[in-house]
Motif scaffolding. Structure first.
Motif, PDB file in Angstrom:
ATOM      1  N   VAL A  35       0.862  -1.188   0.000  1.00 17.46           N
ATOM      2  CA  VAL A  35       0.000   0.000   0.000  1.00 17.46           C
ATOM      3  C   VAL A  35       0.896   1.236   0.000  1.00 17.46           C
ATOM      4  O   VAL A  35       1.563   1.537   0.997  1.00 17.46           O
ATOM      5  N   SER A  43      -2.310   5.693   1.817  1.00 12.93           N
ATOM      6  CA  SER A  43      -3.465   5.273   2.623  1.00 12.93           C
ATOM      7  C   SER A  43      -4.760   5.488   1.849  1.00 12.93           C
ATOM      8  O   SER A  43      -4.907   6.465   1.105  1.00 12.93           O
ATOM      9  N   PHE A 103      -6.854   1.197   4.809  1.00 15.89           N
ATOM     10  CA  PHE A 103      -5.647   0.502   4.396  1.00 15.89           C
ATOM     11  C   PHE A 103      -4.494   1.503   4.512  1.00 15.89           C
ATOM     12  O   PHE A 103      -4.300   2.344   3.638  1.00 15.89           O
ATOM     13  N   LYS A 133      -0.905   3.441   4.613  1.00 15.08           N
ATOM     14  CA  LYS A 133       0.332   3.449   3.848  1.00 15.08           C
ATOM     15  C   LYS A 133       1.391   2.608   4.569  1.00 15.08           C
ATOM     16  O   LYS A 133       1.536   2.655   5.790  1.00 15.08           O
ATOM     17  N   ALA A 169      -1.593  -5.348   1.455  1.00 17.24           N
ATOM     18  CA  ALA A 169      -2.973  -5.771   1.190  1.00 17.24           C
ATOM     19  C   ALA A 169      -2.952  -7.149   0.534  1.00 17.24           C
ATOM     20  O   ALA A 169      -2.222  -7.372  -0.436  1.00 17.24           O
TER      21      ALA A 169
END
Length: 307
Positions: free
Chosen positions: A194, A197, A205, A207, A211
């Motif tokens: 990621v 963010s 999710f 930074k 993921a």
């Protein structure tokens, strides 16, 4: 491309396996056969190594030294010597004094990159590990298609008589058979870093996190695949799925460039198998957790009976 040549490799390895098979053929014997098929085809496409030649045999021996059963995603110290040996074999084949006019090498991926003056150290190592990971993926897929062929002989028998087996993807039962094998098993996840963010469906999710995209789970959606745990290749004949719906080889710019090729190899394998043999399953129990993905039962194998 090279279909007749690759068919000859598949037929020779299957015939060799049948001639040596015992009444209780081991999973190791069958896996070894499928591995040789995948490796021989990858050697030919990537390096121009023709089946049974000294070049091919030298690669086969050194790739066995490179193999790591723990399946690390980086090079271990014990692999370095084998890697240098493979590099030397390949560089020798590119030497015009050693192999002048070697058409198969020139037409291979290695040869074309070399001709374009784009072959450096990083590219050469990448090609070597693309072959190593590719042969692993291919023999895994061939093993899954073998299991489903044993489980569903009525569908398997249709493949040998399908007039569209090589001319048509949309209405081809062999193509659908492979796609359904992929949908049910083998492909499990994608991992993505990621970079920024973001919020998706109310979830943050951040930074710097990773993921995990669960493809195995998404391929079991009732909305897209009714009765999702039933093996039903017909679903791929009745409908074309988008990448947002069915993505066994990943999505976006990181999608596997050899996904379609893997399907074609499995399709050819199934046609060779179904044209020549009836299958008897051995050790066909519950699926197992392999090194990189789910696999058929550890003891699963087949006996080949000539039609």
């Amino acid at each position: 491309l090279h279909r007749d040549y690759h068919r000859s490799i598949i037929e020779k390895e299957l015939a060799r396996y049948q001639s040596n098979q015992a009444t209780q053929s081991s999973a190791k014997d069958y896996i070894t056969t499928l591995d040789k098929i995948g490796q021989a085809i990858m050697f030919h496409i990537f390096f121009g190594a023709e089946y049974g030649t000294t070049f091919y045999n030298d690669l086969l021996e050194t790739f066995h030294k490179l193999y790591d059963p723990q399946w690390h995603f980086y090079i271990e110290d014990h692999q370095l010597a084998a890697l240098e040996e493979i590099k030397s074999i390949l560089q020798t084949q590119l030497d015009p004094c050693h192999a002048p006019g070697h058409t198969a090498v020139k037409e291979s991926i290695l040869g074309r990159i070399h001709e374009a003056d784009a072959l450096d150290e990083t590219m050469l190592v990448n090609l070597i590990f693309m072959v190593e990971t590719g042969r692993f993926a291919i023999f895994g897929l061939l093993r899954w298609t073998s299991k489903y062929a044993v489980d569903h002989p009525e569908i398997y028998d249709r493949i040998s008589t399908d007039p569209d087996v090589f001319s048509n993807e949309q209405d081809c039962i062999a193509q659908a058979f492979v796609q359904e094998s992929l949908r049910l098993n083998q492909i499990e996840r994608l991992l993505r870093d990621v970079k920024e963010s973001f919020v998706f469906e109310g979830k943050l999710f951040p930074k710097g996190s990773i993921a995990r995209i669960c493809l195995w789970e998404s391929h079991k959606s009732d909305d897209l695949f009714p009765d999702p745990f039933t093996f039903n290749p017909q679903r791929f004949i009745d409908r074309q799925f988008t990448l947002d719906e069915f993505a066994p080889f990943g999505v976006g710019s990181h999608r596997c460039p050899f996904g379609a090729f893997s399907i074609q190899v499995a399709r050819l394998f199934l046609h060779c198998l179904s044209s020549n043999y009836r299958l008897e399953g051995i050790g066909n129990g519950p699926i197992s957790r392999g090194v990189a993905h789910h696999e058929p039962a550890k003891e699963f194998s087949v006996l080949l009976h000539t039609k």
